[in-house]
Design a protein around this motif. Structure first.
Motif, mmCIF file in Angstrom:
data_model
loop_
_atom_site.group_PDB
_atom_site.id
_atom_site.type_symbol
_atom_site.label_atom_id
_atom_site.label_comp_id
_atom_site.label_asym_id
_atom_site.label_seq_id
_atom_site.Cartn_x
_atom_site.Cartn_y
_atom_site.Cartn_z
ATOM 1 N N TYR A 78 -28.629 49.544 -17.268
ATOM 2 C CA TYR A 78 -28.037 48.202 -16.686
ATOM 3 C C TYR A 78 -28.902 47.463 -15.818
ATOM 4 N N TRP A 79 -29.084 46.173 -16.093
ATOM 5 C CA TRP A 79 -29.648 45.318 -14.851
ATOM 6 C C TRP A 79 -29.344 43.901 -15.136
ATOM 7 N N SER A 80 -29.526 43.312 -13.985
ATOM 8 C CA SER A 80 -29.030 41.793 -13.699
ATOM 9 C C SER A 80 -30.044 41.314 -13.031
ATOM 10 N N HIS A 81 -30.023 39.808 -12.986
ATOM 11 C CA HIS A 81 -31.273 39.147 -12.027
ATOM 12 C C HIS A 81 -30.313 37.654 -11.668
ATOM 13 N N GLN A 82 -30.873 37.348 -10.833
ATOM 14 C CA GLN A 82 -30.480 36.062 -10.048
ATOM 15 C C GLN A 82 -31.550 35.287 -9.888
ATOM 16 N N PRO A 83 -32.120 34.267 -10.851
ATOM 17 C CA PRO A 83 -32.993 33.227 -10.483
ATOM 18 C C PRO A 83 -32.733 32.253 -9.331
ATOM 19 N N ASN A 84 -33.529 32.380 -8.193
ATOM 20 C CA ASN A 84 -33.197 31.738 -7.106
ATOM 21 C C ASN A 84 -34.111 30.219 -6.798
ATOM 22 N N ARG A 85 -35.361 30.413 -6.976
ATOM 23 C CA ARG A 85 -36.301 29.605 -6.750
ATOM 24 C C ARG A 85 -37.374 29.207 -7.751
ATOM 25 N N ARG A 86 -37.483 27.899 -8.335
ATOM 26 C CA ARG A 86 -38.210 27.492 -9.421
ATOM 27 C C ARG A 86 -39.133 26.588 -9.063
ATOM 28 N N GLY A 116 -32.549 25.132 0.228
ATOM 29 C CA GLY A 116 -31.942 25.755 -1.119
ATOM 30 C C GLY A 116 -32.734 26.912 -1.737
ATOM 31 N N GLY A 117 -32.391 27.813 -2.505
ATOM 32 C CA GLY A 117 -33.243 28.847 -3.350
ATOM 33 C C GLY A 117 -33.019 30.069 -2.663
ATOM 34 N N ARG A 118 -31.974 30.494 -1.905
ATOM 35 C CA ARG A 118 -31.628 31.781 -1.573
ATOM 36 C C ARG A 118 -30.162 32.252 -2.242
ATOM 37 N N GLY A 119 -29.963 33.663 -2.574
ATOM 38 C CA GLY A 119 -28.998 33.802 -3.278
ATOM 39 C C GLY A 119 -28.669 35.578 -2.861
ATOM 40 N N VAL A 134 -22.179 46.943 -4.092
ATOM 41 C CA VAL A 134 -23.690 46.683 -3.736
ATOM 42 C C VAL A 134 -24.208 45.386 -3.901
ATOM 43 N N ALA A 135 -24.772 45.000 -2.858
ATOM 44 C CA ALA A 135 -25.164 43.424 -2.767
ATOM 45 C C ALA A 135 -26.825 43.493 -2.302
ATOM 46 N N VAL A 136 -27.587 42.680 -3.039
ATOM 47 C CA VAL A 136 -29.176 42.357 -2.999
ATOM 48 C C VAL A 136 -29.272 40.957 -2.435
ATOM 49 N N ALA A 137 -29.907 40.798 -1.456
ATOM 50 C CA ALA A 137 -29.988 39.375 -0.901
ATOM 51 C C ALA A 137 -31.482 39.333 -0.343
ATOM 52 N N HIS A 138 -32.059 38.357 -0.418
ATOM 53 C CA HIS A 138 -33.300 37.769 0.330
ATOM 54 C C HIS A 138 -32.943 36.468 1.022
ATOM 55 N N LEU A 139 -33.205 36.859 2.509
ATOM 56 C CA LEU A 139 -32.587 36.095 3.481
ATOM 57 C C LEU A 139 -33.791 34.989 3.811
ATOM 58 N N SER A 140 -33.501 34.023 4.555
ATOM 59 C CA SER A 140 -34.478 32.907 4.919
ATOM 60 C C SER A 140 -35.289 33.143 6.154
#
Length: 246
Positions: A78-86, A116-119, A134-140
């Motif tokens: 199982y895998w999932s991804h969340q594109p944030n910044r392009r 913007g661009g964080r999730g 379970v949460a995965v985040a990348h903060l500013s």
């Protein structure tokens, strides 16, 4: 569990690499595939892995979805991804989740901030409010933006008594803006300091795995590897089986 900022597979071993190897953040050259294979070996014996700066498929990754690649190489069903910044078609960045346990739900939320661009990526295991979240985040980088983001995360996790929040926080765990998280959720500050940045001479603890009180925390360690400018963090977590029942 494991959390890792993988820097899209780019290797950084000294501050000068940010200049001399800046091309690696835009071109599919270097040893990115080799770095990903190293990360896969690192992740393979874990049950749940959170990723930051995983490229979802752009020029610099050779149009490879790195989260999917790692799932296949490391044996995660199982895998999932969340594109944030392009950045055009040249570079993209995503949060990622790899799991050997089947989540009942995965949510994708944008985080507030001046830029913007964080999730945050939220996966739920087990049924009902008592299940494991379970949460995965990348903060500013900025404190004001982090405060807004942490307030959002606190609201999101406030109804989850059994939660894990992991990722690159870009700050130490006792920063003033972190207090909103500890006040409004059952997440606790880490019991020990694990230095993760920069990877070649760790001086700051800015990557974290925060766990709700009541869940048993075992060994926690920084894990060296020949990739990224961050060390990964591994943690043993004792989760009661009834929290994972479907």
């Amino acid at each position: 569990m494991l959390t890792a900022n993988i820097q899209a597979g780019s290797s950084t071993r000294r501050y000068s690499d940010y200049v001399t190897r800046s091309w690696s953040h835009a071109l599919p050259m270097g040893r990115k595939r080799s770095s990903l294979d190293t990360i896969a070996q690192l992740a393979g014996d874990r049950d749940i892995v959170g990723l930051n700066e995983s490229d979802p498929g752009s020029l610099r990754s050779g149009f490879t979805n790195q989260t999917h690649y790692l799932a296949e190489r490391a044996g995660f069903h199982y895998w999932s991804h969340q594109p944030n910044r392009r950045m055009g078609g040249v570079a993209s960045s995503a949060n990622g989740l790899l799991s050997k346990l089947e989540p009942v739900e995965v949510q994708d939320h944008a985080l507030p901030g001046r830029i913007g661009g964080r999730g945050i990526l939220l996966a739920k295991f087990g049924e009902g409010a008592q299940g494991l979240a379970v949460a995965v985040a990348h903060l500013s980088l900025g404190a004001n933006s982090r405060l807004a983001q942490l307030s959002f995360i606190a609201e999101l996790l406030s109804d989850h008594p059994n939660a894990v929040l992991m990722g690159d926080f870009n700050c130490v765990a006792d920063r003033p803006e972190m207090q909103v998280l500890y006040r409004r959720t059952r997440l606790q500050p880490p019991s020990s300091t694990v230095l993760t940045f920069p990877s070649w001479r760790p001086e700051r603890a800015i990557d974290h795995i925060l766990v709700s009180e009541g869940l048993g925390i075992g060994a926690t360690e920084a894990i060296p590897a020949a990739f990224s400018d961050h060390l990964a963090i591994g943690m043993e977590l004792d989760v009661p089986a009834e929290l994972l029942k479907r």
